[in-house]
Design an enzyme around this catalytic site. Structure first.
Site, PDB file in Angstrom:
ATOM      1  N   GLY A  12     -21.759 109.027  19.972  1.00 58.47           N
ATOM      2  CA  GLY A  12     -20.517 108.804  20.698  1.00 58.47           C
ATOM      3  C   GLY A  12     -20.200 107.322  20.743  1.00 58.47           C
TER       4      GLY A  12
ATOM      5  CD  GLN B 169     -19.918 102.290  23.516  1.00 58.09           C
ATOM      6  OE1 GLN B 169     -19.467 103.406  23.313  1.00 58.09           O
ATOM      7  NE2 GLN B 169     -21.194 101.983  23.328  1.00 58.09           N
TER       8      GLN B 169
ATOM      9  CG  HIS C  64     -19.009 103.655  27.481  1.00 60.09           C
ATOM     10  ND1 HIS C  64     -19.651 102.470  27.746  1.00 60.09           N
ATOM     11  CD2 HIS C  64     -19.870 104.389  26.737  1.00 60.09           C
ATOM     12  CE1 HIS C  64     -20.863 102.487  27.178  1.00 60.09           C
ATOM     13  NE2 HIS C  64     -21.027 103.652  26.566  1.00 60.09           N
TER      14      HIS C  64
ATOM     15  CG  HIS D 189     -23.014 107.890  27.482  1.00 58.82           C
ATOM     16  ND1 HIS D 189     -24.295 107.433  27.703  1.00 58.82           N
ATOM     17  CD2 HIS D 189     -22.394 106.922  26.764  1.00 58.82           C
ATOM     18  CE1 HIS D 189     -24.424 106.233  27.142  1.00 58.82           C
ATOM     19  NE2 HIS D 189     -23.282 105.911  26.567  1.00 58.82           N
ATOM     20  CD  GLU D 190     -19.615 107.850  24.269  1.00 61.76           C
ATOM     21  OE1 GLU D 190     -19.032 106.755  24.364  1.00 61.76           O
ATOM     22  OE2 GLU D 190     -20.813 107.949  23.926  1.00 61.76           O
TER      23      GLU D 190
ATOM     24  CB  CYS E 153     -25.656 103.211  25.493  1.00 60.28           C
ATOM     25  SG  CYS E 153     -23.985 102.562  25.382  1.00 60.28           S
ATOM     26  CG  LEU E 154     -24.178 103.430  19.371  1.00 60.85           C
ATOM     27  CD1 LEU E 154     -22.952 103.728  18.521  1.00 60.85           C
ATOM     28  CD2 LEU E 154     -25.422 103.329  18.500  1.00 60.85           C
TER      29      LEU E 154
HETATM   30 NI    NI Z   1     -22.652 104.332  25.474  1.00 61.33          NI
END
Ligand code: NI
Length: 160
Positions: A46, A51, A134, A130-131, A88-89
């Site tokens: 995701g 991000q 963000h 999660h997304e 998370c990236l």
């Molecule tokens: Ni993330």
């Protein structure tokens, strides 16, 4: 399409609230294409627009069954509970235990600005939460129970 730079924790853009998308312009289409490419390139499941430094309410998710593109997503319903490791990236190499609903129903616009409803369980439900977090400037690291820990990824096999 092009890869975008993934912002990492400490970058203030990750703590800000993203703005709703009013129209899918050519620019937004390019952004979504780039987000998908960037997510796949980083082996993520995701990615949210903040991000990559864009404060718009857009997220892409693919837990292995093909991509979801979520524009202005809203969680409509949740049920149950799951506790498991999350990463998370924007916090590379780290993971931590987070409790999330086990079922999540999301309403979002698609690329044609048509309203869609998606349902997910387990990993997909986790990814929706999660997304969407963000988009409200929240990182999973605020929700971690216990400590963040390092994760080691197996090295990719070299290709000939
Ligand atoms: Ni993330």
């Amino acid at each position: 399409m092009a890869l975008r730079t993934i912002r990492t924790q400490g970058d203030p853009v990750l703590t800000r609230t993203a703005r709703p998308v009013k129209a899918v312009t050519p620019r937004i289409r390019t952004l979504i294409g780039d987000m998908l490419e960037t997510m796949y390139d980083a082996n993520g499941v995701g990615l949210a627009a903040p991000q990559v430094g864009i404060l718009k309410r857009i997220a892409v998710i693919d837990v292995g069954d093909g991509p979801f593109i979520l524009i202005n997503p809203v969680i409509e319903e949740t049920a149950g509970e799951q506790t498991g490791d999350e990463g998370c990236l924007s916090a590379p190499g780290m993971a931590g235990q987070v409790t999330r609903p086990n079922y999540v129903k999301v309403r979002a616009l698609d690329m044609d600005m048509e309203e869609q409803v998606y349902e997910g369980e387990e990993l997909l439900a986790r990814a929706f939460c999660h997304e969407i977090d963000h988009l409200d400037g929240r990182m999973y690291t605020e929700l971690v129970e216990g400590r963040l820990h390092e994760v080691k990824y197996e090295e990719e096999e070299e290709e000939e």
